[in-house]
Scaffold this motif. Sequence first.
Motif, PDB file in Angstrom:
ATOM      1  N   MET A 118     -36.596 -23.164 -30.570  1.00 32.98           N
ATOM      2  CA  MET A 118     -35.661 -23.062 -29.466  1.00 32.98           C
ATOM      3  C   MET A 118     -36.367 -23.545 -28.203  1.00 32.98           C
ATOM      4  SD  MET A 118     -33.693 -19.719 -27.836  1.00 32.98           S
ATOM      5  CE  MET A 118     -34.159 -18.727 -29.159  1.00 32.98           C
ATOM      6  N   THR A 119     -35.662 -24.345 -27.423  1.00 39.12           N
ATOM      7  CA  THR A 119     -36.254 -24.859 -26.187  1.00 39.12           C
ATOM      8  C   THR A 119     -36.268 -23.765 -25.124  1.00 39.12           C
ATOM      9  OG1 THR A 119     -34.143 -25.621 -25.320  1.00 39.12           O
ATOM     10  CG2 THR A 119     -35.370 -27.169 -26.690  1.00 39.12           C
ATOM     11  N   ALA A 120     -37.059 -23.979 -24.101  1.00 31.99           N
ATOM     12  CA  ALA A 120     -37.185 -22.989 -23.030  1.00 31.99           C
ATOM     13  C   ALA A 120     -35.862 -22.796 -22.288  1.00 31.99           C
ATOM     14  CB  ALA A 120     -38.280 -23.415 -22.058  1.00 31.99           C
ATOM     15  N   SER A 121     -35.131 -23.885 -22.052  1.00 29.24           N
ATOM     16  CA  SER A 121     -33.865 -23.748 -21.320  1.00 29.24           C
ATOM     17  C   SER A 121     -32.830 -23.016 -22.163  1.00 29.24           C
ATOM     18  CB  SER A 121     -33.324 -25.113 -20.895  1.00 29.24           C
ATOM     19  OG  SER A 121     -32.991 -25.899 -22.011  1.00 29.24           O
ATOM     20  N   ARG A 122     -32.830 -23.253 -23.482  1.00 30.80           N
ATOM     21  CA  ARG A 122     -31.892 -22.550 -24.369  1.00 30.80           C
ATOM     22  C   ARG A 122     -32.234 -21.056 -24.428  1.00 30.80           C
ATOM     23  NH1 ARG A 122     -27.967 -23.680 -28.159  1.00 30.80           N
ATOM     24  NH2 ARG A 122     -28.027 -22.467 -30.068  1.00 30.80           N
ATOM     25  N   ALA A 123     -33.522 -20.740 -24.474  1.00 28.84           N
ATOM     26  CA  ALA A 123     -33.950 -19.339 -24.489  1.00 28.84           C
ATOM     27  C   ALA A 123     -33.574 -18.650 -23.178  1.00 28.84           C
ATOM     28  CB  ALA A 123     -35.453 -19.251 -24.725  1.00 28.84           C
ATOM     29  N   ARG A 124     -33.746 -19.367 -22.066  1.00 27.82           N
ATOM     30  CA  ARG A 124     -33.383 -18.812 -20.763  1.00 27.82           C
ATOM     31  C   ARG A 124     -31.876 -18.570 -20.677  1.00 27.82           C
ATOM     32  NH1 ARG A 124     -34.887 -22.850 -17.691  1.00 27.82           N
ATOM     33  NH2 ARG A 124     -32.768 -23.638 -17.554  1.00 27.82           N
ATOM     34  N   ASP A 125     -31.083 -19.553 -21.138  1.00 28.86           N
ATOM     35  CA  ASP A 125     -29.627 -19.405 -21.145  1.00 28.86           C
ATOM     36  C   ASP A 125     -29.186 -18.270 -22.059  1.00 28.86           C
ATOM     37  OD1 ASP A 125     -29.318 -21.443 -19.338  1.00 28.86           O
ATOM     38  OD2 ASP A 125     -28.514 -22.894 -20.778  1.00 28.86           O
ATOM     39  N   ALA A 126     -29.840 -18.111 -23.207  1.00 34.39           N
ATOM     40  CA  ALA A 126     -29.498 -17.040 -24.136  1.00 34.39           C
ATOM     41  C   ALA A 126     -29.759 -15.674 -23.505  1.00 34.39           C
ATOM     42  CB  ALA A 126     -30.280 -17.186 -25.441  1.00 34.39           C
ATOM     43  N   ALA A 127     -30.883 -15.533 -22.821  1.00 37.05           N
ATOM     44  CA  ALA A 127     -31.212 -14.264 -22.166  1.00 37.05           C
ATOM     45  C   ALA A 127     -30.234 -13.968 -21.034  1.00 37.05           C
ATOM     46  CB  ALA A 127     -32.641 -14.301 -21.641  1.00 37.05           C
ATOM     47  N   LEU A 128     -29.891 -14.986 -20.244  1.00 39.50           N
ATOM     48  CA  LEU A 128     -28.940 -14.801 -19.154  1.00 39.50           C
ATOM     49  C   LEU A 128     -27.557 -14.446 -19.693  1.00 39.50           C
ATOM     50  CD1 LEU A 128     -28.153 -14.889 -16.180  1.00 39.50           C
ATOM     51  CD2 LEU A 128     -27.865 -17.368 -16.412  1.00 39.50           C
ATOM     52  N   ALA A 129     -27.134 -15.148 -20.741  1.00 43.64           N
ATOM     53  CA  ALA A 129     -25.836 -14.867 -21.357  1.00 43.64           C
ATOM     54  C   ALA A 129     -25.791 -13.436 -21.874  1.00 43.64           C
ATOM     55  CB  ALA A 129     -25.573 -15.854 -22.494  1.00 43.64           C
ATOM     56  N   ARG A 130     -26.862 -13.000 -22.541  1.00 41.74           N
ATOM     57  CA  ARG A 130     -26.927 -11.625 -23.054  1.00 41.74           C
ATOM     58  C   ARG A 130     -26.811 -10.610 -21.926  1.00 41.74           C
ATOM     59  NH1 ARG A 130     -32.110 -11.196 -24.805  1.00 41.74           N
ATOM     60  NH2 ARG A 130     -32.546 -10.356 -22.767  1.00 41.74           N
ATOM     61  N   ASP A 131     -27.563 -10.824 -20.852  1.00 46.48           N
ATOM     62  CA  ASP A 131     -27.533  -9.886 -19.725  1.00 46.48           C
ATOM     63  C   ASP A 131     -26.141  -9.809 -19.101  1.00 46.48           C
ATOM     64  OD1 ASP A 131     -30.207  -9.400 -20.157  1.00 46.48           O
ATOM     65  OD2 ASP A 131     -30.898 -10.679 -18.515  1.00 46.48           O
ATOM     66  N   LEU A 132     -25.507 -10.953 -18.901  1.00 43.36           N
ATOM     67  CA  LEU A 132     -24.170 -10.965 -18.308  1.00 43.36           C
ATOM     68  C   LEU A 132     -23.146 -10.315 -19.227  1.00 43.36           C
ATOM     69  CD1 LEU A 132     -24.181 -14.575 -16.811  1.00 43.36           C
ATOM     70  CD2 LEU A 132     -24.065 -12.434 -15.513  1.00 43.36           C
ATOM     71  N   TYR A 133     -23.194 -10.652 -20.509  1.00 44.51           N
ATOM     72  CA  TYR A 133     -22.227 -10.124 -21.471  1.00 44.51           C
ATOM     73  C   TYR A 133     -22.393  -8.615 -21.624  1.00 44.51           C
ATOM     74  CZ  TYR A 133     -19.461  -9.654 -25.717  1.00 44.51           C
ATOM     75  OH  TYR A 133     -18.521  -9.273 -26.638  1.00 44.51           O
ATOM     76  N   GLU A 134     -23.618  -8.155 -21.706  1.00 45.06           N
ATOM     77  CA  GLU A 134     -23.859  -6.721 -21.872  1.00 45.06           C
ATOM     78  C   GLU A 134     -23.538  -5.931 -20.607  1.00 45.06           C
ATOM     79  OE1 GLU A 134     -27.819  -6.368 -23.451  1.00 45.06           O
ATOM     80  OE2 GLU A 134     -27.134  -6.837 -25.488  1.00 45.06           O
ATOM     81  N   SER A 135     -23.452  -6.612 -19.460  1.00 46.31           N
ATOM     82  CA  SER A 135     -23.058  -5.921 -18.231  1.00 46.31           C
ATOM     83  C   SER A 135     -21.534  -5.868 -18.084  1.00 46.31           C
ATOM     84  CB  SER A 135     -23.693  -6.577 -17.007  1.00 46.31           C
ATOM     85  OG  SER A 135     -23.118  -7.844 -16.764  1.00 46.31           O
ATOM     86  N   GLY A 136     -20.801  -6.424 -19.075  1.00 42.57           N
ATOM     87  CA  GLY A 136     -19.355  -6.274 -19.095  1.00 42.57           C
ATOM     88  C   GLY A 136     -18.544  -7.540 -18.922  1.00 42.57           C
ATOM     89  N   HIS A 137     -19.183  -8.672 -18.692  1.00 35.76           N
ATOM     90  CA  HIS A 137     -18.447  -9.920 -18.521  1.00 35.76           C
ATOM     91  C   HIS A 137     -17.978 -10.453 -19.876  1.00 35.76           C
ATOM     92  CE1 HIS A 137     -19.316 -10.226 -14.279  1.00 35.76           C
ATOM     93  NE2 HIS A 137     -20.594  -9.973 -14.539  1.00 35.76           N
TER      94      HIS A 137
END
Length: 58
Positions: free
Chosen positions: A1-20
């Motif tokens: 996994m590339t660094a940008s994909r890993a960063r996007d995955a972590a950001l997506a997880r944080d946003l989704y788990e916060s209710g978005h």
Amino acid sequence: MTASRARDAALARDLYESGHTIHYVAGLLGRSYGGTRDLLILAGTTLRSQGARRRQPA
């Protein structure tokens, strides 16, 4: 996994788990719904059921 994909995955997880929603997260990341869903699964996120409203017991 590339660094940008890993960063996007972590950001997506944080946003989704916060209710978005996945649609909201996809819009922020500039990705498709399916691509964002794949990132969430890759990040180990437990997805909520789609459009499900909790019903109160009768």
